[in-house]
Design a protein around this motif. Sequence first.
Motif, PDB file in Angstrom:
ATOM      1  N   LEU A  55      41.056  43.660  37.854  1.00  0.00           N
ATOM      2  CA  LEU A  55      41.972  42.555  37.809  1.00  0.00           C
ATOM      3  C   LEU A  55      41.932  41.777  39.098  1.00  0.00           C
ATOM      4  O   LEU A  55      41.773  40.620  39.063  1.00  0.00           O
ATOM      5  N   GLU A  58      38.950  39.021  39.234  1.00  0.00           N
ATOM      6  CA  GLU A  58      39.156  38.251  38.368  1.00  0.00           C
ATOM      7  C   GLU A  58      40.337  37.249  38.812  1.00  0.00           C
ATOM      8  O   GLU A  58      40.892  36.305  38.128  1.00  0.00           O
ATOM      9  N   GLY A  60      43.377  38.163  38.942  1.00  0.00           N
ATOM     10  CA  GLY A  60      44.529  38.398  38.029  1.00  0.00           C
ATOM     11  C   GLY A  60      44.863  37.635  37.043  1.00  0.00           C
ATOM     12  O   GLY A  60      45.965  37.620  36.458  1.00  0.00           O
ATOM     13  N   ARG A  72      45.873  44.780  29.291  1.00  0.00           N
ATOM     14  CA  ARG A  72      45.731  43.432  30.401  1.00  0.00           C
ATOM     15  C   ARG A  72      44.442  42.895  29.831  1.00  0.00           C
ATOM     16  O   ARG A  72      43.628  43.615  29.662  1.00  0.00           O
ATOM     17  N   ARG A  73      44.494  41.651  29.996  1.00  0.00           N
ATOM     18  CA  ARG A  73      43.224  40.811  29.699  1.00  0.00           C
ATOM     19  C   ARG A  73      42.647  40.389  30.966  1.00  0.00           C
ATOM     20  O   ARG A  73      43.467  39.753  31.827  1.00  0.00           O
ATOM     21  N   THR A  74      41.319  40.307  31.201  1.00  0.00           N
ATOM     22  CA  THR A  74      40.703  39.659  32.242  1.00  0.00           C
ATOM     23  C   THR A  74      39.358  39.305  32.045  1.00  0.00           C
ATOM     24  O   THR A  74      38.978  39.120  30.725  1.00  0.00           O
ATOM     25  N   GLY A  78      35.089  42.166  34.974  1.00  0.00           N
ATOM     26  CA  GLY A  78      36.321  42.899  34.984  1.00  0.00           C
ATOM     27  C   GLY A  78      36.564  44.286  34.321  1.00  0.00           C
ATOM     28  O   GLY A  78      36.488  45.064  34.453  1.00  0.00           O
TER      29      GLY A  78
END
Length: 87
Positions: A55, A58, A60, A72-74, A78
């Motif tokens: 994270l 990238e 965050g 979570r998306r990144t 990442g």
Amino acid sequence: MSVVEDLAEFAVSLDAGSLPERIRERARVCVLNGVGMALAGTRVPHVATARQAALAMEGGMPGPATVLGGGRRTGIAGAILANATLF
């Protein structure tokens, strides 16, 4: 093309029906093993560290790829870092 793009193209174009049954069965076993290891690894301390690093890499910001086990998306790089740690 990069090695990753070549591998992705190979994987997408592969016709599992053209493979011998013993190869398909071995692939199923390998995938199930990988998923089991990933599920078991979600609570391992170094996985949390890899997620945080992914994270941070990238910035965050949400991206096109999902970090498994946390939702979570990144960015792709990442997510590869974090998800490969699970497997």
